[in-house]
Design an enzyme around this catalytic site. Structure first.
Site, PDB file in Angstrom:
ATOM      1  N   GLU A  44     -10.924   5.210   3.163  1.00  0.00           N
ATOM      2  CA  GLU A  44     -10.334   5.114   4.502  1.00  0.00           C
ATOM      3  C   GLU A  44     -10.225   3.673   4.989  1.00  0.00           C
ATOM      4  O   GLU A  44      -9.325   3.348   5.747  1.00  0.00           O
ATOM      5  CB  GLU A  44     -11.181   5.904   5.515  1.00  0.00           C
ATOM      6  CG  GLU A  44     -11.240   7.389   5.271  1.00  0.00           C
ATOM      7  CD  GLU A  44      -9.976   8.124   5.683  1.00  0.00           C
ATOM      8  OE1 GLU A  44      -9.157   7.562   6.440  1.00  0.00           O
ATOM      9  OE2 GLU A  44      -9.803   9.267   5.236  1.00  0.00           O
ATOM     10  N   CYS A  53      -1.887   5.984  10.977  1.00  0.00           N
ATOM     11  CA  CYS A  53      -2.087   6.194   9.544  1.00  0.00           C
ATOM     12  C   CYS A  53      -0.747   6.577   8.913  1.00  0.00           C
ATOM     13  O   CYS A  53       0.238   6.774   9.633  1.00  0.00           O
ATOM     14  CB  CYS A  53      -3.135   7.285   9.317  1.00  0.00           C
ATOM     15  SG  CYS A  53      -2.548   8.958   9.659  1.00  0.00           S
TER      16      CYS A  53
END
Length: 174
Positions: A44, A53
Site C-alpha cells: 500500500e 487510489c
C-alpha cells in the site's frame, strides 16, 4: 512574468515506523503478524496526505479509505486508522473464511487481500469457500485471479497477489 505551476509535494511516511507503532501500542487488538503487516504496508505504501487510489477512492496513510479528511496525518493517526482497517479485514476473514482456525500465514494472506479488495468482494469468493473447506492450497492459488482494478490488470496487484500467494503457501501443512 512567466506562468508558474503550483508545485505540490506529497508527504510520505515510513511503513516500518507505522508497523513499529502498531506492534508497540496495538498488538493486543489484532492477530495479523509482522509478516502480514509488512506485506500490506509495503504493497500500500504510506502517504500522509489524502490522494485518489487507482480505483479513484480517496485514501490516506496505509490504504485507509474511511472518513478521510483533507489534512496531513501524523504517524499515530495513520497507525490508529490502519489498526481499525486491519481489524475490519480480520473480522471478515474470521466470519466468512473460518479465520479463527486458519494457520497464521494463511490468515495473514487472507487479511491482506480482504484489506485490499473489501469484505463484500471476498466473502462469497472461491478463495473463501476453499478456506472454509480447509483446502488451503487451492485457496492460495486463487490469489493471482484478483489482479485487476476497474477491469484493468495492474502490475502492482500482480506483484502483491504473488506475495500473498507465497505467504499463504509458506504454511508447512500445505
Amino acid at each position: 512574468m512567466r506562468n508558474m505551476k503550483k508545485i505540490t509535494t506529497t508527504a510520505i511516511c515510513s511503513v516500518s515506523a507505522i508497523i513499529g507503532i502498531v506492534l508497540t501500542n496495538y498488538s493486543d487488538e489484532i492477530r495479523t503478524s509482522r509478516a502480514g503487516l509488512e506485506l500490506i504496508g509495503n504493497a500500500e505504501s504510506c502517504i500522509r496526505d489524502p490522494y485518489n487510489c487507482p480505483a479513484g477512492v480517496l485514501t490516506v496513510g496505509i490504504g485507509s479509505t474511511g472518513n478521510v479528511e483533507q489534512k496531513r496525518y501524523t504517524d499515530e493517526e495513520i497507525a490508529r486508522r490502519w489498526v481499525d482497517d486491519i481489524k475490519t479485514a480480520e473480522q471478515c476473514v474470521n466470519r466468512y473464511a473460518n479465520g479463527f482456525h486458519l494457520p497464521q500465514p494463511v490468515f495473514d494472506a487472507a487479511v491482506s487481500i480482504t484489506f485490499n479488495c473489501g469484505c463484500a468482494n471476498m466473502r462469497t469468493s472461491t478463495m473463501f469457500k476453499c478456506l472454509n473447506n480447509g483446502d488451503y492450497r487451492a485457496a492460495c492459488y486463487e490469489f493471482p485471479r484478483w489482479n485487476k482494478s476497474n477491469g484493468i490488470v495492474l502490475n502492482g496487484l500482480v506483484k502483491r497477489r504473488e506475495q500473498e500467494k507465497l505467504l499463504c503457501l509458506s504454511f508447512q501443512g500445505i
